[in-house]
Design an enzyme around this catalytic site. Sequence first.
Site: not given
Ligand code: PEP
Length: 267
Positions: A22-24, A108, A110, A180, A186, A226, A247-248
Amino acid sequence: MTATPFQTMTSIPMRKKLIAGNWKMNKTSADAVLLVKDIDAASPKDQNVEVVICPPFTALESVARALEGSAVKLGAQNMHPEPSGAYTGEISAAMLRALFASYVILGHSERRMYFKETDAFINQKVLAAFKSQLKPILCVGETLQEREAGVTLKVIQTQVERGLQGVARDIATSAVVAYEPVWAIGTGKVATTAQAQEVHAFIRGLLTNLFGEAIAQKIRILYGGSMKPANAPELLAQTDIDGGLIGGASLEARSFLELINAAAAVK
Ligand code: PEP
């Protein structure tokens, strides 16, 4: 030679691992192409892991072109439930399909937090995604406050049951659920394997109640929050953890590839 039932069971895993990035709100269209080409070129070709890249809307078309002929699949990060109309700034399921997206992330945390998306609205999106043959990745997860108040499983139950309301049994195996924990997204804080497996097993139980055992056993449940090369092997080895929503660590080819390889290494 005819295969014995034992051979059949061991050679066909019940659920193929799925690693989704997920590149957001990151990467211009040009940067997205560079990254996806690096990922595609180095992805294992044996196909025991499904890889999905979810770039921002503005990069979907260029990434789709870059992935032509590749096994790496394309996903979007959101969509509107209506097929068309006066919804300024929004994107429909049909528009995503036209750009060769096969997955869409819905609900999600967010989106829930910053855009006040409710379970009912997310459910409309899930149903609309299925209608357009898009596979929804339904995100669920508790906040830190909810975990500390001891209501994690209640929150997850509500989000899963409301999010998947009205999904017919015959299409339910295409759904993906991503657990999640909001406090792990994040933040660098990762759920322990025991915490994650407990919630994943609970979600499998909810899916069993909704769709029956045989279907629930085929639905992938991803962990997100994470996930990194250092913690992935242990998380991905858990019985009910069928992959990751990343994500990251998906914004850099090397770490994302390490996660794909970690999933491929799970027996
Ligand atoms: C996400 O936003 O779906 C996510 C899991 O982010 P991160 O891996 O950065 O925690």
